[in-house]
Design a protein around this motif. Structure first.
Motif, PDB file in Angstrom:
ATOM      1  N   UNK A 168       0.828  -1.206   0.000  1.00  0.00           N
ATOM      2  CA  UNK A 168       0.000   0.000   0.000  1.00  0.00           C
ATOM      3  C   UNK A 168       0.861   1.253   0.000  1.00  0.00           C
ATOM      4  N   UNK A 169       1.995   1.220   0.701  1.00  0.00           N
ATOM      5  CA  UNK A 169       2.897   2.367   0.720  1.00  0.00           C
ATOM      6  C   UNK A 169       3.512   2.605  -0.649  1.00  0.00           C
ATOM      7  N   UNK A 170       3.747   1.555  -1.397  1.00  0.00           N
ATOM      8  CA  UNK A 170       4.242   1.716  -2.763  1.00  0.00           C
ATOM      9  C   UNK A 170       3.216   2.437  -3.628  1.00  0.00           C
ATOM     10  N   UNK A 176       7.674  11.853   1.230  1.00  0.00           N
ATOM     11  CA  UNK A 176       8.194  11.798   2.596  1.00  0.00           C
ATOM     12  C   UNK A 176       7.696  10.573   3.356  1.00  0.00           C
ATOM     13  N   UNK A 177       6.556  10.031   2.966  1.00  0.00           N
ATOM     14  CA  UNK A 177       6.050   8.823   3.626  1.00  0.00           C
ATOM     15  C   UNK A 177       6.769   7.578   3.143  1.00  0.00           C
ATOM     16  N   UNK A 178       7.405   7.671   1.973  1.00  0.00           N
ATOM     17  CA  UNK A 178       8.003   6.508   1.336  1.00  0.00           C
ATOM     18  C   UNK A 178       9.518   6.398   1.514  1.00  0.00           C
ATOM     19  N   UNK A 182      12.315   2.539   1.435  1.00  0.00           N
ATOM     20  CA  UNK A 182      12.727   1.977   0.158  1.00  0.00           C
ATOM     21  C   UNK A 182      13.861   0.975   0.354  1.00  0.00           C
ATOM     22  N   UNK A 183      13.993  -0.032  -0.491  1.00  0.00           N
ATOM     23  CA  UNK A 183      13.164  -0.225  -1.683  1.00  0.00           C
ATOM     24  C   UNK A 183      11.771  -0.767  -1.344  1.00  0.00           C
ATOM     25  N   UNK A 184      10.789  -0.209  -2.012  1.00  0.00           N
ATOM     26  CA  UNK A 184       9.412  -0.632  -1.835  1.00  0.00           C
ATOM     27  C   UNK A 184       9.065  -1.726  -2.838  1.00  0.00           C
ATOM     28  N   UNK A 189       3.395   3.071 -10.019  1.00  0.00           N
ATOM     29  CA  UNK A 189       3.747   4.284 -10.762  1.00  0.00           C
ATOM     30  C   UNK A 189       2.684   5.363 -10.541  1.00  0.00           C
ATOM     31  N   UNK A 190       3.077   6.616 -10.697  1.00  0.00           N
ATOM     32  CA  UNK A 190       2.220   7.742 -10.343  1.00  0.00           C
ATOM     33  C   UNK A 190       1.846   8.581 -11.564  1.00  0.00           C
TER      34      UNK A 190
END
Length: 467
Positions: A168-170, A176-178, A182-184, A189-190
């Motif tokens: 879910x974090x990926x 800043x939350x991620x 890492x690595x996630x 992709x965004x």
């Protein structure tokens, strides 16, 4: 600390200083800069009733965030307390691992009846992040079972929040939350979100901007290769960044894009479901039917934790034949007590017409908040239902925002504490640009709207004068 010592320390009413000292020593609070409480007391909430909460010193606050977008029916609802106690006395716990229990059966049936289209299968979790995790895993396995094993990637939107488990974090789009984790999980992709106030294209035409934003997701799918993309995750109104509603036609275009590429559309309604926008499921308000829907928070009004992923018949079909199954689950998913509380909470929605109440009063809530436009610090008021964000700016004419240092001083150095001290619990955040977020219990009306506006006006005026 031993049990007797603890009992002796906290048994005689609420000692604010003792509670605060113990919290600093032992309680690691979520998403909290713990160093901030080194020399100041930890705010400790001990009671709630209706739309109000009280701290350990007896001070009352208007709950302008429904806890955390959760307490839809208000605090202190004895119907929900009694439902929990009754179920705990009959069956306090049993898992859904190859067994069922009546409350999970009843709640799944009720959710399937309330959901749009053929979202008839309900996979229970304990919260929204787990529901998102479930949806991504299910999408991956679905395509493997249907002969498209390369379809595993997901597209989500910039700055969007979808939870904290690694998957879910990926999907979450907040840098800043991620960054610390890492690595996630690879493959997330965004694309552009629907922040019309800061539209990079078509800033003078809302519908054209909506088409552009949906087409940005289309372009992201094309860029990754449609044969590798399994799902698109979107909130009906994006929370992080400050309540971005969808432009007209946005979801209809997004639905068509997903269908074109055989990509699953997942509606993450962890915040937006259960009356937050005035409908049980927010996709109904905006006229689209997803392939999966994730929900949590307001399902029990926060009286007991539960979440769910609702799945269409089409996606579920490969798992309901032969030897294939979904190797995934949670010990407390569909907990009997939580399911019983959810059923009682949905009864309150029906008997008190909470969805209708929101639809009847959402215009007045917006109009009351829009009075704040006369303040030089208020750049945008946006949202839907009982879910609003107020973006703060340095210059209204140019929409100039605050730099990182200014935002730190404004939000954490002044606003968060000042709003709370003034009697309003809400959220001042800068995941994106600085915003104040409001998502009060669904039971409030004009009197509380006016109280919220009055507190915001006084505190934001002082904030501007401090700049």
């Amino acid at each position: 600390m031993t049990t007797p010592q603890f009992a002796d320390r906290f048994a005689h009413g609420y000692d604010h200083d003792a509670l605060s000292a113990s919290a600093r020593e032992h309680l690691w609070m979520h998403f909290t800069r713990m160093s901030g409480y080194r020399h100041v007391p930890v705010p400790t909430i001990v009671r709630g009733d209706g739309a109000r909460i009280w701290d350990a010193r007896g001070k009352s606050y208007l709950d302008g965030l429904a806890g955390l977008f959760v307490v839809q029916a208000g605090h202190g609802r004895q119907e929900l307390v009694q439902a929990a106690a009754k179920q705990a006395s009959e069956l306090a716990f049993f898992p859904l691992w190859s067994y069922a229990h009546p409350q999970a059966i009843a709640l799944a049936d009720r959710l399937a009846t309330l959901a749009p289209g053929d979202l008839n299968k309900v996979f229970f979790t304990t919260g929204g992040g787990e529901a998102v995790e479930t949806a991504w895993k299910l999408a991956k396995q679905y395509f493997k079972l249907t002969g498209k094993p390369m379809k595993h990637k997901v597209i989500s939107r910039s700055i969007a929040y979808h939870g904290t488990p690694q998957g879910a974090l990926s999907i979450t789009g907040i840098p800043d939350a991620r960054k610390w984790f890492e690595p996630l999980v690879p493959g997330a992709h965004k694309a552009a979100n629907t922040n019309f106030y800061r539209a990079p294209e078509h800033g003078d035409d809302l519908e054209a901007f909506g088409r552009w934003a949906a087409d940005e997701i289309d372009r992201a799918i094309e860029m990754e290769g449609p044969d590798t993309v399994a799902a698109v995750f979107v909130e009906p109104v994006q929370n992080s960044g400050g309540c971005f509603p969808p432009p007209p036609g946005y979801f209809q275009r997004l639905r068509a894009i997903c269908d074109k590429h055989d990509v699953l559309l997942v509606s993450d309604e962890t915040i937006c479901a259960f009356g937050r926008l005035g409908t049980t499921f927010a996709c109904d308000k905006f006229g689209y039917v997803p392939d999966m829907l994730t929900c949590a928070k307001g399902m029990t009004s926060g009286y007991s934790p539960i979440g769910a992923c609702l799945i269409s018949e089409r996606i579920a079909e490969p798992f309901y034949s032969g030897a294939d199954y979904f190797p995934h689950g949670y010990t407390f998913g569909g907990h009997p007590v939580s399911a019983a509380v959810a059923m009682a909470n949905l009864d309150i929605f029906e008997h008190e017409r909470l969805n209708e109440h929101v639809l009847e009063h959402e215009g007045a809530f917006r109009a009351t908040l829009e009075r704040l436009y006369d303040l030089p610090i208020v750049g945008d008021v946006r949202g839907d239902g009982y879910f609003y964000g107020i973006e703060l700016v340095k210059d209204k004419a140019t929409k100039e925002t605050f730099d990182d240092d200014e935002s730190e001083r404004l939000l954490r150095g002044f606003l968060s504490k000042a709003l709370f001290d003034a009697g309003l619990y809400c959220r001042a955040d800068d995941r994106g640009d600085p915003v104040v977020q409001l998502a009060p219990p669904l039971i409030i009306g004009q009197r509380e709207f006016d109280e919220i506006e009055g507190i915001l006006r006084a505190v934001l005026t002082e904030a501007w004068n401090r700049l």
